[in-house]
Design a protein around this motif. Structure first.
Motif, PDB file in Angstrom:
ATOM      1  N   LEU A 276       0.833  -1.195   0.000  1.00  0.00           N
ATOM      2  CA  LEU A 276       0.000   0.000   0.000  1.00  0.00           C
ATOM      3  C   LEU A 276       0.869   1.246   0.000  1.00  0.00           C
ATOM      4  O   LEU A 276       2.024   1.230   0.411  1.00  0.00           O
ATOM      5  CB  LEU A 276      -0.897   0.014   1.238  1.00  0.00           C
ATOM      6  N   GLY A 277       0.303   2.329  -0.474  1.00  0.00           N
ATOM      7  CA  GLY A 277       1.006   3.610  -0.422  1.00  0.00           C
ATOM      8  C   GLY A 277       1.554   4.015  -1.771  1.00  0.00           C
ATOM      9  O   GLY A 277       1.920   3.176  -2.593  1.00  0.00           O
ATOM     10  N   ALA A 278       1.599   5.331  -1.971  1.00  0.00           N
ATOM     11  CA  ALA A 278       2.037   5.867  -3.251  1.00  0.00           C
ATOM     12  C   ALA A 278       3.461   5.483  -3.583  1.00  0.00           C
ATOM     13  O   ALA A 278       3.818   5.330  -4.757  1.00  0.00           O
ATOM     14  CB  ALA A 278       1.890   7.390  -3.247  1.00  0.00           C
ATOM     15  N   ASP A 279       4.318   5.352  -2.578  1.00  0.00           N
ATOM     16  CA  ASP A 279       5.726   5.038  -2.818  1.00  0.00           C
ATOM     17  C   ASP A 279       6.027   3.553  -2.633  1.00  0.00           C
ATOM     18  O   ASP A 279       7.190   3.156  -2.577  1.00  0.00           O
ATOM     19  CB  ASP A 279       6.617   5.855  -1.872  1.00  0.00           C
ATOM     20  N   GLY A 280       4.980   2.761  -2.548  1.00  0.00           N
ATOM     21  CA  GLY A 280       5.190   1.349  -2.252  1.00  0.00           C
ATOM     22  C   GLY A 280       5.878   0.576  -3.358  1.00  0.00           C
ATOM     23  O   GLY A 280       6.416  -0.501  -3.109  1.00  0.00           O
ATOM     24  N   THR A 281       5.873   1.108  -4.577  1.00  0.00           N
ATOM     25  CA  THR A 281       6.480   0.373  -5.689  1.00  0.00           C
ATOM     26  C   THR A 281       7.963   0.644  -5.842  1.00  0.00           C
ATOM     27  O   THR A 281       8.655  -0.094  -6.541  1.00  0.00           O
ATOM     28  CB  THR A 281       5.786   0.747  -7.010  1.00  0.00           C
ATOM     29  N   ALA A 282       8.459   1.703  -5.235  1.00  0.00           N
ATOM     30  CA  ALA A 282       9.833   2.127  -5.501  1.00  0.00           C
ATOM     31  C   ALA A 282      10.844   1.029  -5.183  1.00  0.00           C
ATOM     32  O   ALA A 282      11.730   0.727  -5.989  1.00  0.00           O
ATOM     33  CB  ALA A 282      10.144   3.400  -4.718  1.00  0.00           C
ATOM     34  N   TRP A 283      10.739   0.428  -4.000  1.00  0.00           N
ATOM     35  CA  TRP A 283      11.739  -0.565  -3.621  1.00  0.00           C
ATOM     36  C   TRP A 283      11.482  -1.939  -4.251  1.00  0.00           C
ATOM     37  O   TRP A 283      12.328  -2.826  -4.203  1.00  0.00           O
ATOM     38  CB  TRP A 283      11.808  -0.692  -2.101  1.00  0.00           C
ATOM     39  N   GLU A 284      10.302  -2.124  -4.871  1.00  0.00           N
ATOM     40  CA  GLU A 284       9.987  -3.392  -5.533  1.00  0.00           C
ATOM     41  C   GLU A 284      10.579  -3.465  -6.950  1.00  0.00           C
ATOM     42  O   GLU A 284      10.775  -4.549  -7.500  1.00  0.00           O
ATOM     43  CB  GLU A 284       8.461  -3.554  -5.647  1.00  0.00           C
ATOM     44  N   THR A 285      10.858  -2.310  -7.544  1.00  0.00           N
ATOM     45  CA  THR A 285      11.216  -2.268  -8.966  1.00  0.00           C
ATOM     46  C   THR A 285      12.440  -3.106  -9.279  1.00  0.00           C
ATOM     47  O   THR A 285      12.460  -3.873 -10.251  1.00  0.00           O
ATOM     48  CB  THR A 285      11.457  -0.811  -9.404  1.00  0.00           C
ATOM     49  N   GLU A 286      13.474  -2.983  -8.456  1.00  0.00           N
ATOM     50  CA  GLU A 286      14.719  -3.691  -8.764  1.00  0.00           C
ATOM     51  C   GLU A 286      14.528  -5.203  -8.683  1.00  0.00           C
ATOM     52  O   GLU A 286      15.043  -5.954  -9.523  1.00  0.00           O
ATOM     53  CB  GLU A 286      15.834  -3.259  -7.811  1.00  0.00           C
ATOM     54  N   GLY A 287      13.753  -5.676  -7.722  1.00  0.00           N
ATOM     55  CA  GLY A 287      13.515  -7.106  -7.611  1.00  0.00           C
ATOM     56  C   GLY A 287      12.738  -7.651  -8.786  1.00  0.00           C
ATOM     57  O   GLY A 287      13.044  -8.724  -9.327  1.00  0.00           O
ATOM     58  N   VAL A 288      11.726  -6.897  -9.216  1.00  0.00           N
ATOM     59  CA  VAL A 288      10.946  -7.315 -10.376  1.00  0.00           C
ATOM     60  C   VAL A 288      11.814  -7.317 -11.629  1.00  0.00           C
ATOM     61  O   VAL A 288      11.732  -8.226 -12.464  1.00  0.00           O
ATOM     62  CB  VAL A 288       9.724  -6.390 -10.555  1.00  0.00           C
ATOM     63  N   ARG A 289      12.676  -6.288 -11.753  1.00  0.00           N
ATOM     64  CA  ARG A 289      13.558  -6.221 -12.917  1.00  0.00           C
ATOM     65  C   ARG A 289      14.466  -7.446 -12.978  1.00  0.00           C
ATOM     66  O   ARG A 289      14.675  -8.035 -14.052  1.00  0.00           O
ATOM     67  CB  ARG A 289      14.397  -4.942 -12.876  1.00  0.00           C
ATOM     68  N   LYS A 290      14.989  -7.855 -11.830  1.00  0.00           N
ATOM     69  CA  LYS A 290      15.879  -9.019 -11.808  1.00  0.00           C
ATOM     70  C   LYS A 290      15.127 -10.292 -12.186  1.00  0.00           C
ATOM     71  O   LYS A 290      15.630 -11.132 -12.928  1.00  0.00           O
ATOM     72  CB  LYS A 290      16.510  -9.160 -10.425  1.00  0.00           C
ATOM     73  N   ARG A 291      13.910 -10.436 -11.654  1.00  0.00           N
ATOM     74  CA  ARG A 291      13.130 -11.627 -11.986  1.00  0.00           C
ATOM     75  C   ARG A 291      12.754 -11.640 -13.474  1.00  0.00           C
ATOM     76  O   ARG A 291      12.762 -12.692 -14.116  1.00  0.00           O
ATOM     77  CB  ARG A 291      11.867 -11.695 -11.119  1.00  0.00           C
ATOM     78  N   LEU A 292      12.415 -10.482 -14.006  1.00  0.00           N
ATOM     79  CA  LEU A 292      12.072 -10.400 -15.422  1.00  0.00           C
ATOM     80  C   LEU A 292      13.283 -10.734 -16.288  1.00  0.00           C
ATOM     81  O   LEU A 292      13.179 -11.484 -17.266  1.00  0.00           O
ATOM     82  CB  LEU A 292      11.556  -9.004 -15.762  1.00  0.00           C
ATOM     83  N   ALA A 293      14.449 -10.198 -15.920  1.00  0.00           N
ATOM     84  CA  ALA A 293      15.663 -10.488 -16.688  1.00  0.00           C
ATOM     85  C   ALA A 293      15.984 -11.978 -16.654  1.00  0.00           C
ATOM     86  O   ALA A 293      16.388 -12.562 -17.670  1.00  0.00           O
ATOM     87  CB  ALA A 293      16.832  -9.677 -16.136  1.00  0.00           C
ATOM     88  N   ALA A 294      15.795 -12.595 -15.488  1.00  0.00           N
ATOM     89  CA  ALA A 294      16.056 -14.031 -15.377  1.00  0.00           C
ATOM     90  C   ALA A 294      15.073 -14.826 -16.231  1.00  0.00           C
ATOM     91  O   ALA A 294      15.441 -15.811 -16.879  1.00  0.00           O
ATOM     92  CB  ALA A 294      15.958 -14.464 -13.917  1.00  0.00           C
TER      93      ALA A 294
END
Length: 405
Positions: A276-294
């Motif tokens: 939740l929260g407007a800034d809740g995605t900021a720290w998730e981005t890098e993890g998602v990027r790594k999973r997508l790259a993999a």
């Protein structure tokens, strides 16, 4: 008038030469690929006699007797496409469909300087379809055909580029071509020339890369993105445009991304909600990027790519009456062959084709592999039950008989 079947061979070229060398460029495939393909325009004088493929009589046959409907024909004048209502009408008793070509209206427009464009001609005229199918098999990219019929001293379209490569085949008359280098090189299918209208108009005022007159038998190759405009000279011009809808690295990347996303859909963590929260995605981005790259690294785009290729073209024509006769008369010596342009591919125990898929028991897989390698000659080579199944599925078609049954 019965549509002729062309053997598509040029008697002046060795018998093992393909369409590209024997009919269009005079160059071996390897040389064309190395020096010309997707890089440069190529003009080939007197490449072949194409009267076996298309001619003026075929134009008249198509527009006056074949019941053509839009969009198999369009009409252009002074760079603009005319409304369909200006050249279509009902076909009369027993053929009241309203969008059939009205040959009288078409004649009046043509006499007034309009260009006739016979679209998807590979579907309407058998020799053109055969040429496109064989060229597409050689190039590994789907090929379609349009015909352009232009009155003397007229042009159908102003300077533009296509999002596919083209082979321009002059059939009748003479036509002046002005060719200019791209303003947007290698455009994708969703990047039409109208996206760069101002740049195209500016380039059209500059010097031409090629200014030439095509005569019957000449062939002009243009990679996608190359600007061109053409004008008929002192007589009616008929030319074919063979459009090569090239597969690109971008298209392969799309398939790879789709395969990666399909894999991520099965990952419970990736399906999880963001905080939740407007800034809740900021720290998730890098993890998602790594999973997508993999996921991209592990993705196998081949199944999706082959499925897309199968969907881009049609298999060779199949006659239902001849097919039923072959099924009813099937015997051990009945000649059969794999239907052409099926894009048949065996993945495990499943045969994937443009007409669907079939699963086979392990015991039948060796004979299916021989069929795909071109070794099977008769129904007895396959086994009668399997041959009948494949005939009914439209995978096999009757072959030419080599003698009495």
């Amino acid at each position: 008038m019965t549509t002729p079947r062309a053997d598509l061979r040029n008697p002046g070229v060795p018998g093992d030469a393909g369409i590209l060398e024997s009919r269009l460029t005079g160059l071996p495939v390897e040389e064309f690929a190395r020096q010309i393909w997707s890089r440069d325009a190529l003009l080939t004088r007197r490449a072949s006699d194409f009267s076996d493929v298309f001619d003026a009589d075929a134009v008249d046959e198509l527009v006056s007797r074949r019941g053509l409907r839009t969009p198999f024909l369009r009409v252009a004048k002074n760079g603009a496409v005319l409304p369909e209502s200006s050249y279509t009408a009902s076909g009369g008793v027993g053929a009241t469909v309203a969008d059939q070509v009205d040959d009288t209206a078409l004649w009046r427009l043509f006499a007034d300087g309009a260009t006739l464009v016979l679209q998807a001609l590979h579907r309407a005229w058998a020799p053109v379809g055969d040429l496109c199918a064989r060229l597409g098999a050689e190039l590994g990219h789907p090929v379609q055909a349009n015909a352009y019929v232009t009155p003397p001293q007229n042009r159908g379209f102003d300077d533009h580029y296509d999002v596919h490569d083209v082979f321009v085949v002059q059939i009748q008359g003479r036509k002046r071509w002005l060719v200019r280098e791209p303003v947007h090189r290698d455009p994708l299918r969703r990047q039409p020339w109208t996206d760069h209208r101002a740049a195209v108009a500016e380039a059209a005022q500059g010097p031409a890369y090629l200014d030439t007159v095509l005569e019957p038998g000449d062939v002009l190759y243009l990679p996608r993105g190359w600007l061109h405009a053409a004008e008929a000279r002192g007589e009616v011009s008929v030319h074919l445009t063979l459009g090569v809808h090239v597969w690109t690295r971008y298209a392969l990347a799309e398939q790879m991304a789709e395969a990666a996303l399909a894999a991520l859909r099965e990952d419970p963590e990736m399906r999880g909600s963001l905080p939740l929260g407007a800034d809740g995605t900021a720290w998730e981005t890098e993890g998602v990027r790594k999973r997508l790259a993999a996921a991209v690294e592990e993705a196998d785009p081949a199944p999706l790519f082959h499925r897309a290729r199968r969907g881009q073209e049609r298999p060779a024509p199949l006659g239902p009456l001849a097919q039923l006769t072959a099924v009813d008369a099937l015997g051990p010596r009945s000649p059969v062959r794999l239907r052409e342009a099926l894009e048949a591919r065996l993945e495990g125990a499943r045969l994937l084709t443009r007409v669907g898929w079939l699963d086979f028991p392990e015991a039948e897989l060796p004979v299916i592999r021989r069929l795909l390698d071109g070794e099977v000659r008769t129904a007895g080579d396959l086994g009668l039950a399997l041959a009948e199944r494949l005939l009914r599925a439209g995978v096999l078609v009757p072959g030419r008989s080599s003698g009495p049954r």
